[in-house]
Scaffold this active site. Structure first.
Site, short mmCIF file in Angstrom:
data_model
loop_
_atom_site.label_atom_id
_atom_site.label_comp_id
_atom_site.label_asym_id
_atom_site.label_seq_id
_atom_site.Cartn_x
_atom_site.Cartn_y
_atom_site.Cartn_z
N ASP A 98 28.68 39.60 -48.77
CA ASP A 98 27.51 38.95 -48.19
C ASP A 98 27.25 39.37 -46.74
O ASP A 98 28.17 39.80 -46.03
CB ASP A 98 27.70 37.43 -48.19
N HIS A 243 32.78 39.24 -47.26
CA HIS A 243 31.68 39.54 -46.34
C HIS A 243 31.84 40.93 -45.75
O HIS A 243 32.96 41.38 -45.50
CB HIS A 243 31.63 38.50 -45.22
#
Length: 278
Positions: A98, A243
């Site tokens: 992400d 992430h």
């Protein structure tokens, strides 16, 4: 090469990659919740965890309970809960990243995935994608799936419908321009979903995807801790959240290099999901 020719080539590559991975990927995902819990106190970083055979527990192998059939808007359903894991047979997992793309971290992550010939999902923020369209082009060329993570990563539960639509639409547009096709998947920032997010995502042709295993890498707990969380949570059908932007993600980069070969050696097939709906 003209722009139209480039987009056509990228679409062809994506179609071929999806066909190659279809045999090992489940045709559906299971709905559930994926809200981010409050971060625990980060443990002190330690030495890299020793690789070990992974033996998913019987508890983690249980399918999650569904929430009933979704209502339909066009060809994409309107759900009341996000999808969070793949269903079906086989030791297949999904890796998701992400907040990117960020050249400092997305590039080495893509390098590692390419080394092991693995495809993943990247939920990008529009403002980051606008600054790094070359990375989305590379994702397209290498068969990765790009999802919508809004333009500026706001908390959607505090926004009105008009602002939520703008956040989604702007990101869809930049993904289509750089990646070659509009996104089919959406993930709410912070895992904070509401009715408007589900409805507007469906109107834009996107399915909501959460996660099963949260590495909590954004707390920078240490590379070994991230590796342990992935290995301990590994099981058929899980979706792993990491992430590639939004802070120092060097631990996430190192962790991927450590746990990915271990997952593959343990018989897991790392791939991307297929949509049930056109």
């Amino acid at each position: 090469m003209q722009k139209d020719q480039l987009l056509t080539r990228r679409r062809a590559l994506l179609t071929g990659a999806a066909a190659l991975g279809a045999a090992g990927v489940a045709a559906a995902l299971v709905p559930g919740t994926g809200n981010r819990a409050a971060p625990p106190a980060p443990p002190a970083p330690g030495a890299q965890a020793a690789r070990r055979p992974l033996k998913p527990s019987e508890y983690r192998l249980r399918p999650l309970t569904g929430y009933g059939p979704p209502s339909a808007t066009g060809s994409t359903p309107v759900r009341t809960e996000p999808l969070l894991r793949m269903s079906g047979r086989g030791r297949t997992m999904v890796l998701t990243f992400d907040d990117g793309p960020d050249p400092r971290y997305t590039t080495p992550i893509l390098d590692t995935l390419a080394r092991y010939e693995v495809r993943a999902m990247f939920f990008v923020c529009g403002e980051m994608a606008a600054e790094n369209p070359d990375l989305l082009a590379r994702m397209a060329d290498e068969g990765h799936v790009v999802g919508n993570h809004t333009w500026s990563h706001p908390l959607l539960t505090r926004l009105g419908r008009r602002r939520i639509r703008l956040e989604m639409e702007r990101t869809c547009d930049i993904i289509e321009k750089a990646h070659g096709e509009r996104p089919q998947w959406f993930r709410a920032p912070y895992g904070a979903w509401n009715r408007a997010a589900f409805q507007l995502g469906a109107e834009l042709g996107m399915e909501p995807l959460a996660w099963t295993v949260d590495t909590l890498d954004w707390t920078t707990p240490g590379t070994a801790t991230i590796v342990d969380r992935v290995e301990d949570g590994a099981a058929p059908g899980v979706v792993v959240l990491s992430h590639d932007a939004g802070g120092d993600r060097s631990q996430s980069v190192r962790a991927l290099r450590a746990y990915l070969p271990g997952l593959l050696d343990s018989g897991y097939h790392i791939s991307v999901p297929r949509r049930q709906y056109a």
